[in-house]
Write an enzyme that holds these catalytic residues in place. Structure first.
Site, PDB file in Angstrom:
ATOM      1  N   SER A  89       0.759  -1.136  -0.140  1.00 25.80           N
ATOM      2  CA  SER A  89       0.117   0.071   0.158  1.00 25.80           C
ATOM      3  C   SER A  89       0.768   1.072   0.107  1.00 25.80           C
ATOM      4  O   SER A  89       2.117   1.260   0.409  1.00 25.80           O
ATOM      5  CB  SER A  89      -0.806  -0.174   1.288  1.00 25.80           C
ATOM      6  OG  SER A  89      -1.266   1.321   1.606  1.00 25.80           O
ATOM      7  N   TYR A 134      -2.506  -0.074  10.699  1.00 24.89           N
ATOM      8  CA  TYR A 134      -2.584  -0.885   9.264  1.00 24.89           C
ATOM      9  C   TYR A 134      -1.202  -0.211   8.741  1.00 24.89           C
ATOM     10  O   TYR A 134      -0.552  -1.300   8.045  1.00 24.89           O
ATOM     11  CB  TYR A 134      -3.746  -0.040   8.531  1.00 24.89           C
ATOM     12  CG  TYR A 134      -3.783  -0.273   7.036  1.00 24.89           C
ATOM     13  CD1 TYR A 134      -4.187  -1.558   6.633  1.00 24.89           C
ATOM     14  CD2 TYR A 134      -3.453   0.629   6.361  1.00 24.89           C
ATOM     15  CE1 TYR A 134      -4.157  -1.917   5.065  1.00 24.89           C
ATOM     16  CE2 TYR A 134      -3.712   0.524   4.717  1.00 24.89           C
ATOM     17  CZ  TYR A 134      -3.906  -0.575   4.166  1.00 24.89           C
ATOM     18  OH  TYR A 134      -3.823  -0.680   2.822  1.00 24.89           O
TER      19      TYR A 134
END
Ligand code: ZN
Length: 689
Positions: free
Chosen positions: A565, A578
């Site tokens: 990501s 995260y």
């Protein structure tokens, strides 16, 4: 398992004519397609791609003239599935005079027949077209049935044929298909009006009739007469060893297949298929299998898909462990290639190019067969044809001794331009042909797009997710869907094991399983923290570790792609759990790139950003949480991300899939590892440095 005993070398085939569905009306082509499909439905009658059928009919040509036409199977079709447009129409009055010729080369024959076609756009007619033209009957069927080839593949086949059929059949010694064989068959039928069939040594059967039904039923009756004869004549069954049971076979093959796959790869990917069907397992248990399997090909039609012989691997479960067997497989594959090279040198005459010298069939004593192919379809064709070879060889052995094509005869078929033309009709293999790709999170938007993209490039796909049914729902054709929780060590091991047993191993692993959470650090619960790390750190570790184990056993490189990501590089405000887990994932990829280099295992990372479409993550609370962080409504997120990107674009799952293909393909990125490819529309803070 108990020892196998067999008293039935070959079974009867069923007459399917009256099962319903006979096309009514005058359309001869529809009836021909129907009859062909019936013949192809039972592979003991007509093997895959083999055999051909015809009808002679009156037609009106493009100029409005009434002419006699021979409709015959086009090259490259399979009788089981052929439809009316798989047949080629030829002007019969232009072909019939050829019967008066003494000889005709293959090239002249092909060029001549091309000029007789009603329409140049029709497929090239079968290489056995002339036998259909020269047999003076309206309907002709040529097949390679097991029971017939038990006789035609026997050392004393001509005498056995006479004992079985008396004077009702003609016997033609082996000649490669072409003009000379067709002329001999035509002559035999014309000279002896009472004839029911023609048997071609080491090849097959020709039957004919006044009607489609008569031709079909005669084929079936002649086959069953031969089958009964073989059963009645069968001598003592051979000695049989006890087969390895299913559980032990799976345990053995899970370790052996990656080794075997690497041993037969020669730089290409190969898909493997395991065959433990009753006929093949029984063959692998014969005490004479080591000799019988090495005699040679039973029929010209099998050769390009099975080669002359399988690679025979002796195995004694009481004495041999996996390492012994693995060494035997590696040495066996090398010896097989040497044998193929010698065969090529001894027989090549006119600038032929050597075919892939690796075995197409590997026969493991007491375990079964493993067939190989550039894709699963090819491996299945080899499997199906080897099943036929096994029945023919055991039946011929039961009544006499099995004789194969000689090396010279085999070479003349295997490297025959007309046979190679048939193969050339198959679609070009994709750039990932022969590669097996395992994808985690395959039910998600990105995982699903990756599966479709890699499948389109020719890879065999294993799609995994928590719920296999959701993977199946999005499945590209031919995908194996497996349930796998990436945080569960045993589940990860099991999924790789099943992928290995299904395809022989794995080459490409795309870790796409994910989740996302957003919370200020003071509100981040321990559970939330650990869930992120369970999937994104532990899960990526478990999948990569298992991938390395399979890839190292194959010893033929491999590609691992992590979907990370933008947040792996950019500090994500309000998403510490995260983002830091994504950073752990990213760094794991770099560590593994370092570790995999020596084995040719490449590990790279694709960094998407804000791929909302089709995403299950973005359907969760993550969407609301991100919107709240940016102080906008959830329906404004897509616009927000587009405007934020340097290129002013939204990123789609297909964009990520294209980047994954880049890293999955050795041709595109064979010299790249430890890399990061951002697919985020351009986010300045995420530029790697
Ligand atoms: Zn044939």
């Amino acid at each position: 398992m108990t020892p196998i005993t067999t008293n039935h070398p070959v079974a009867d085939v069923r007459d399917l004519w009256a099962d319903g569905g006979v096309p009514a009306g005058p359309a001869q082509l529809a009836l021909l397609a129907y009859r062909s499909n019936l013949l192809g439905r039972d592979r003991a009658v007509a093997n895959f791609g083999g055999g051909n059928t015809s009808v002679k009919a009156r037609e009106t040509d493009h100029a409005g003239r009434e002419i006699d036409v021979l409709w015959v199977k086009g090259s490259g079709s399979d009788l089981a599935t052929i439809t009316a447009d798989g047949f080629t129409g030829l002007r019969l009055d232009e072909i019939e005079p050829l019967f008066g010729r003494e000889a005709m080369s293959d090239a002249d024959m092909v060029a001549y027949l091309a000029r007789c076609q009603l329409d140049p756009a029709m497929p090239r007619s079968s290489i056995e077209t002339l036998l259909h033209a020269f047999v003076p009957a309206p309907h002709v069927d040529h097949t390679h049935p097991d029971a017939i080839n038990a006789i035609t593949g026997s050392r004393d086949g001509e005498r056995l044929a006479r004992e079985c059929f008396g004077d009702e059949v003609a016997w033609i010694p082996y000649v490669r298909p072409g003009f000379a064989l067709a002329r001999q068959i035509g002559a035999a039928v014309r000279e002896r009006p009472g004839l029911r069939a023609v048997l071609m040594a080491k090849h097959g059967l020709v039957c004919w009739g006044e009607t489609a039904e008569e031709s079909y039923r005669r084929t079936i009756a002649v086959i069953n007469q031969a089958a009964r004869f073989v059963r009645e004549r069968a001598g003592e069954p051979p000695g049989m060893a006890v087969p390895v049971d299913d559980e032990a076979a799976d345990a053995l093959l899970a370790g052996l297949l990656p080794v075997l796959r690497g041993a037969v790869a020669s730089g290409h990917g190969k898909v493997l298929v395991v065959d433990r069907s009753p006929d093949v397992l029984e063959f692998a248990c014969r005490t004479d299998a080591g000799e019988l399997s090495q005699v040679g090909a039973a029929c010209p039609d099998h050769l390009v898909h099975t080669k002359r012989t399988p690679l025979w691997i002796p195995y004694d479960p009481d004495r041999d462990d996996l390492d012994t067997l693995a060494a035997r497989v590696r040495a066996g594959a090398e010896a097989f290639r040497d044998g193929e090279a010698a065969y090529f040198r001894a027989n090549a005459t006119s600038g032929e190019l050597p075919a892939d010298p690796n075995p197409r069939v590997v026969l493991i004593e007491r375990v079964g067969a493993v067939t190989t192919g550039r894709d699963r379809r090819q491996a299945l064709v080899s499997r199906d044809l080897f099943r036929r070879a096994v029945v023919v060889q055991r039946s011929a052995t039961a009544i006499d001794s099995f004789v194969s094509l000689t090396d010279e005869e085999s070479f003349a078929v295997e490297y025959w331009p007309l046979e190679l033309y048939k193969l050339s009709l198959a679609p070009e293999p994709g750039e990932l042909a022969g590669r097996v790709a395992l994808i985690t999170g395959a039910a998600g938007g990105i995982g699903g797009a990756v599966a479709s993209r890699l499948a389109a490039a020719g890879a065999a796909i294993v799609g995994t997710d928590l719920d296999a049914r959701q993977v199946e729902a999005e499945a590209p054709h031919g995908l194996l869907a497996l349930p796998m929780d990436v945080t569960d060590e045993a589940a990860v091991h099991d999924a790789f094991r099943r992928a290995t047993l299904e395809f022989g191993g794995v080459d490409i692993v795309v870790s796409s399983a994910g989740l996302a959470s957003s919370a200020p650090i003071t509100e981040t619960s321990l559970e939330l923290w650990e869930t992120n790390y369970a999937v994104l750190a532990r899960g990526y570790f478990l999948v990569a570790r298992e991938a390395f184990r399979v890839l190292e056993a194959q010893a033929s490189g491999g590609a691992i792609v992590f979907i990370a990501s933008k947040n792996a590089l950019v500090a994500g405000k309000g998403a510490a759990a995260y983002s830091s887990a994504k950073a752990a994932e990213l760094h794991l990829a770099r560590c593994l790139a370092e570790e995999g280099g020596a084995a040719g295992i490449r590990v790279n990372t694709v960094n998407p950003d804000a791929v909302l479409q089709g995403s299950r993550i973005w359907d969760s609370s993550w969407r609301e949480e991100r919107a709240r962080t940016y102080g906008i409504g959830t329906d404004e997120l897509e616009d927000f991300y587009r405007e934020r990107s340097g290129l002013g674009v939204n990123v789609l799952p297909e964009d990520i899939a294209a980047a994954v293909l880049h890293f999955a393909s050795d041709a595109r990125s064979g010299k790249s590892t430890g890399n990061i490819l951002n697919v985020d529309g351009g986010v300045t803070a995420a530029y790697p440095r």
